[in-house]
Design a protein around this motif. Structure first.
Motif, short mmCIF file in Angstrom:
data_model
loop_
_atom_site.label_atom_id
_atom_site.label_comp_id
_atom_site.label_asym_id
_atom_site.label_seq_id
_atom_site.Cartn_x
_atom_site.Cartn_y
_atom_site.Cartn_z
N ALA A 147 77.95 60.97 44.53
CA ALA A 147 78.58 60.36 43.35
C ALA A 147 77.55 59.60 42.52
N VAL A 148 76.63 58.87 43.20
CA VAL A 148 75.58 58.14 42.49
C VAL A 148 74.65 59.13 41.79
N GLN A 149 74.31 60.23 42.44
CA GLN A 149 73.45 61.23 41.82
C GLN A 149 74.13 61.90 40.63
N GLU B 256 59.88 48.56 44.17
CA GLU B 256 59.50 48.28 42.78
C GLU B 256 59.83 49.49 41.89
N GLU B 257 59.54 50.69 42.37
CA GLU B 257 59.84 51.90 41.60
C GLU B 257 61.35 52.06 41.43
N LEU B 258 62.12 51.71 42.49
CA LEU B 258 63.58 51.81 42.39
C LEU B 258 64.11 50.84 41.33
N ARG B 259 63.59 49.63 41.30
CA ARG B 259 64.05 48.67 40.29
C ARG B 259 63.74 49.17 38.89
N ASP B 260 62.63 49.86 38.73
CA ASP B 260 62.27 50.40 37.41
C ASP B 260 63.28 51.44 36.93
N ALA C 58 61.94 61.78 32.28
CA ALA C 58 61.03 62.41 33.23
C ALA C 58 60.79 61.51 34.45
N HIS C 59 60.68 60.21 34.18
CA HIS C 59 60.44 59.27 35.29
C HIS C 59 61.64 59.21 36.24
N LEU C 60 62.85 59.18 35.68
CA LEU C 60 64.06 59.13 36.51
C LEU C 60 64.22 60.40 37.33
N LYS C 61 63.91 61.54 36.72
CA LYS C 61 64.02 62.80 37.45
C LYS C 61 63.01 62.87 38.58
N ALA C 62 61.81 62.35 38.35
CA ALA C 62 60.77 62.41 39.38
C ALA C 62 61.07 61.49 40.55
N LYS C 63 61.75 60.37 40.29
CA LYS C 63 62.00 59.37 41.33
C LYS C 63 63.46 59.31 41.77
N HIS C 64 64.25 60.36 41.50
CA HIS C 64 65.69 60.28 41.75
C HIS C 64 66.02 60.18 43.25
N ARG C 65 65.12 60.63 44.12
CA ARG C 65 65.41 60.56 45.57
C ARG C 65 65.38 59.13 46.10
N LEU C 66 64.81 58.19 45.34
CA LEU C 66 64.81 56.80 45.78
C LEU C 66 66.21 56.19 45.75
N GLU D 165 66.58 48.49 52.07
CA GLU D 165 65.81 47.85 53.14
C GLU D 165 64.86 48.82 53.84
N SER D 166 65.17 50.10 53.79
CA SER D 166 64.32 51.08 54.45
C SER D 166 63.11 51.50 53.62
N LEU D 167 63.07 51.10 52.36
CA LEU D 167 61.97 51.47 51.47
C LEU D 167 60.83 50.47 51.59
N SER D 168 59.63 50.93 51.31
CA SER D 168 58.48 50.03 51.27
C SER D 168 58.54 49.16 50.02
N VAL D 169 57.70 48.16 49.97
CA VAL D 169 57.69 47.25 48.81
C VAL D 169 57.37 48.01 47.53
#
Length: 412
Positions: free
Chosen positions: A254-256, A294-298, A272-280, A286-290
């Protein structure tokens, strides 16, 4: 090389090295002789009346390699005669069966290699005829799979709090499927049968009294209606638990879907940036690195709707992890459904409809915290086995291979 060191490398208890006859780059021939002077008669089990009566020939037997060399044992085939029983026999060695050309240890090593690879690859590795190893592997597979399955059913029948896992896996995607029955507490695969439709499930239950004799306290499965109907018929007292992985997948999808709907409204660079990082968007924060956080917040900054949907997805994961009991989980789930309804997006509303339809089964997770995570991992092993063996056409060999593949590490 001294003979005592050769004996240490060979590790054969009933013979000793006599001499090394031939050494070259790839082959080592070792002549051995029995340590004992006499051997008991197979009829009377006595040695007093046993005499030697000549020697037929020298047996050339393949043994485990040492240092990259192939080892052949030259073993005397000693003829014996019991004067009490008036019968003749040949000296029996514990490390090799009568009339065989390979030691038991060498056969076991070749079969173990074939278990994790293929018969052809194992035969090439051990310099064996492919047909010889294939025949031995089929015999071993039939015996070993029967032993492992019998042990698995016995353990499942004796468990006081048995939890079963039911899931299907594809032989040919979209066309042919198998269903696996798993013991989640024992971490074993109990059985595999063809199909996943309700009529096929009912046929299996009629033909498998051992399955109906089980007394599971809970059964974990996905949201397929035919599985829940079948389990309700077979085990009416068991708790039916909707698998957490499959339930959360609806929320992630649903989020995707929201991400795809807002993409056309963004600038080209942001798109382009959202498509490249959509798997985040899929894993928990909590399971993501720092750096990944940061990329997720972007990418969440591109849309308030996407940020709201992602927060809704994160709260669902916390609901699974932090609900202390069913009563609290029911209240929190109600608040989460209200939170999703406020987003007012078609993908979210469709997800909420699914969650409401399976609300009881989803809440049952907090009665019995069982998941099919191990089953999904086992399905990946099954798919790897199918690719490795090129989808074995012999159904009996196929099932035997999967039972050994999934259970050997537990019972082997």
């Amino acid at each position: 090389m001294h003979n005592q060191y050769t004996d240490f490398l060979l590790r054969l208890p009933d013979v000793k090295t006599k001499q090394v006859l031939e050494i070259n780059e790839s082959t080592l021939h070792i002549e051995v002789t029995p340590i004992a002077v006499r051997q008991a008669c197979p009829c009377c089990q006595l040695t007093e009346h046993v005499i030697r009566k000549g020697q037929n020939r020298v047996r050339r037997i393949r043994h485990l390699g040492v240092g990259g060399q192939r080892i052949y044992l030259l073993v005397p085939a000693i003829r014996l005669f019991c004067k009490s029983c008036d019968c003749g026999f040949v000296w029996n060695y514990s490390f090799v069966d009568p009339g065989k050309r390979y030691t038991k240890a060498f056969e076991q090593q070749a079969l173990q290699t074939a278990r994790v690879a293929t018969v052809k690859q194992s035969a090439e590795l051990h310099f064996l005829p492919n047909s010889t190893l294939h025949h031995k592997h089929e015999q071993w597979l039939a015996i070993e799979s029967k032993r492992l399955q019998k042990q698995g059913w016995k353990e499942a029948a004796s468990m006081s709090k048995l939890v079963l896992g039911i899931d299907d896996f594809a032989i040919r995607k979209g066309q042919t499927y198998n269903t696996g029955i798993h013991n989640l507490r024992g971490e074993t695969l109990l059985d595999i049968f063809p199909g996943r439709r309700l009529d096929e499930l009912r046929i299996y239950a009629k033909q498998s009294p051992a399955f109906l004799a089980l007394r599971p306290v809970a059964v974990v499965m996905d949201l397929a209606p035919y599985y829940h109907t079948w389990i309700r018929e077979c085990f009416p007292e068991a708790i039916r638990v909707a698998d957490r992985f499959h339930v959360q997948r609806y929320v992630v999808e649903a989020v995707q879907s929201i991400r795809k709907s807002i993409t056309p409204t963004l600038a080209p660079q942001a798109k382009a940036h959202l498509k490249a990082k959509h798997r985040l968007l899929n894993p928990r924060v909590e399971s993501l690195s720092v750096e990944k956080q940061e990329e997720l917040r972007d990418i969440l900054g591109y849309s308030a709707l996407l940020k709201q949907a992602h927060a809704w997805k994160e709260s669902f994961s916390r609901w699974y992890d932090c609900s202390p009991n069913v009563h609290t989980a029911k209240q929190w789930l109600h608040h989460w459904l209200v939170q999703g309804k406020q987003i007012q997006h078609p993908a979210i509303m469709l997800c909420l409809k699914t969650i409401k339809n399976w609300k009881t089964e989803i809440l049952n997770y907090h009665r019995c915290r069982g998941t099919n995570a191990a089953v999904e991992g086992r399905n990946n092993r099954i798919k790897a086995f199918q690719r490795r063996h090129y989808f074995t056409r012999n159904r009996e060999r196929y099932v035997q291979g999967l039972l050994v593949e999934c259970n050997y590490a537990h019972y082997g």
